[in-house]
Design a protein around this motif. Structure first.
Motif, PDB file in Angstrom:
ATOM      1  N   ARG A  64      -1.349  -1.144   1.213  1.00  0.00           N
ATOM      2  CA  ARG A  64      -1.850  -1.694   2.473  1.00  0.00           C
ATOM      3  C   ARG A  64      -1.925  -0.594   3.546  1.00  0.00           C
ATOM      4  NH1 ARG A  64      -5.068  -4.313   4.516  1.00  0.00           N
ATOM      5  NH2 ARG A  64      -4.757  -5.840   2.910  1.00  0.00           N
ATOM      6  N   VAL A  65      -0.877   0.212   3.647  1.00  0.00           N
ATOM      7  CA  VAL A  65      -0.839   1.298   4.644  1.00  0.00           C
ATOM      8  C   VAL A  65      -1.951   2.310   4.364  1.00  0.00           C
ATOM      9  CG1 VAL A  65       0.536   3.287   5.416  1.00  0.00           C
ATOM     10  CG2 VAL A  65       1.595   1.032   5.236  1.00  0.00           C
ATOM     11  N   ASN A  68      -5.296   0.889   5.358  1.00  0.00           N
ATOM     12  CA  ASN A  68      -5.426   0.937   6.825  1.00  0.00           C
ATOM     13  C   ASN A  68      -5.764   2.345   7.299  1.00  0.00           C
ATOM     14  OD1 ASN A  68      -4.949  -1.794   7.094  1.00  0.00           O
ATOM     15  ND2 ASN A  68      -2.770  -1.545   7.531  1.00  0.00           N
ATOM     16  N   MET A  71      -9.386   2.909   6.622  1.00  0.00           N
ATOM     17  CA  MET A  71     -10.240   2.185   7.573  1.00  0.00           C
ATOM     18  C   MET A  71     -10.286   2.900   8.931  1.00  0.00           C
ATOM     19  SD  MET A  71     -11.534  -0.023   5.647  1.00  0.00           S
ATOM     20  CE  MET A  71     -12.516  -0.937   6.838  1.00  0.00           C
ATOM     21  N   THR A  72      -9.153   3.440   9.360  1.00  0.00           N
ATOM     22  CA  THR A  72      -9.130   4.211  10.611  1.00  0.00           C
ATOM     23  C   THR A  72      -9.999   5.460  10.484  1.00  0.00           C
ATOM     24  OG1 THR A  72      -6.918   3.410  11.118  1.00  0.00           O
ATOM     25  CG2 THR A  72      -7.626   5.421  12.243  1.00  0.00           C
ATOM     26  N   SER A 156      -9.173  -4.493   2.202  1.00  0.00           N
ATOM     27  CA  SER A 156      -9.284  -4.071   3.601  1.00  0.00           C
ATOM     28  C   SER A 156      -9.611  -5.216   4.546  1.00  0.00           C
ATOM     29  CB  SER A 156     -10.353  -2.996   3.721  1.00  0.00           C
ATOM     30  OG  SER A 156     -11.611  -3.465   3.259  1.00  0.00           O
ATOM     31  N   SER A 159      -5.364  -8.971   6.303  1.00  0.00           N
ATOM     32  CA  SER A 159      -4.209  -8.239   6.823  1.00  0.00           C
ATOM     33  C   SER A 159      -3.003  -8.328   5.892  1.00  0.00           C
ATOM     34  CB  SER A 159      -3.834  -8.747   8.215  1.00  0.00           C
ATOM     35  OG  SER A 159      -3.488 -10.110   8.167  1.00  0.00           O
ATOM     36  N   GLN A 160      -2.966  -9.335   5.002  1.00  0.00           N
ATOM     37  CA  GLN A 160      -1.858  -9.400   4.042  1.00  0.00           C
ATOM     38  C   GLN A 160      -2.313  -9.806   2.711  1.00  0.00           C
ATOM     39  OE1 GLN A 160       1.463 -11.654   5.501  1.00  0.00           O
ATOM     40  NE2 GLN A 160       2.179  -9.950   6.662  1.00  0.00           N
TER      41      GLN A 160
END
Length: 160
Positions: A64-65, A68, A71-72, A156, A159-160
């Motif tokens: 997940r991290v 993220n 995506m950033t 993506s 969120s979970q």
């Protein structure tokens, strides 16, 4: 007495007529060893399943991290270039300047593109199927789409 005293002094203070004391051997008996091994086995049987659950949860969190972070970086790429990388360019465009892309200001990631916590490449799709942003996916422990629990996809657009 004097002769005994003289002999005692010549022998370095040790009485030669004394029988040596039996010294107890230091060590571990088989029973003691079996008790320790049994305790360790019981401890492992109780704790190991809980630790394995934590490992699986940590892998999902790491995926997940990483998604993220992708995506950033993809957002920064789009701000600089005006669009997201194509499927052909994929996540590699975040590290290496693609040919024909203007205003690329990367690299957008500090290290090489990592694999997911299960050792497989992340899936990149643009255009994505879930909105205007690209889709970035890890298929979880089983490496195939879908699944529940540890085999669930990390994506993506959720969120979970």
């Amino acid at each position: 007495y004097v002769a005994g005293h003289y002999q005692h002094q010549r022998s370095g203070g040790v009485d030669m007529n004394r029988k040596p004391k039996r010294i107890r051997q230091a060590g571990v008996t088989l029973i003691e060893m079996l008790v320790v091994v049994t305790i360790i086995a019981l401890f492992a049987a109780v704790v190991a399943p809980k630790l394995l659950n934590k490992t699986d949860a940590a892998r999902k969190t790491a995926a997940r991290v990483q998604i993220n972070a992708f995506m950033t970086a993809l957002g920064a790429y789009k701000i600089d270039t005006g669009l997201y990388p194509t499927n052909e360019l994929g996540l590699r465009a975040l590290r290496d300047k693609p040919q024909g892309v203007n205003n690329w200001q990367g690299p957008y990631l500090p290290q090489e593109i990592p694999v997911d916590p299960w050792g497989r490449a992340f899936i990149y799709k643009y255009p994505g199927e879930h909105g205007d942003d690209p889709d970035v996916i890890s298929y979880g422990a089983d490496g195939t789409a879908g699944g529940d629990g540890n085999n669930a996809d990390i994506v993506s657009w959720k969120s979970q």
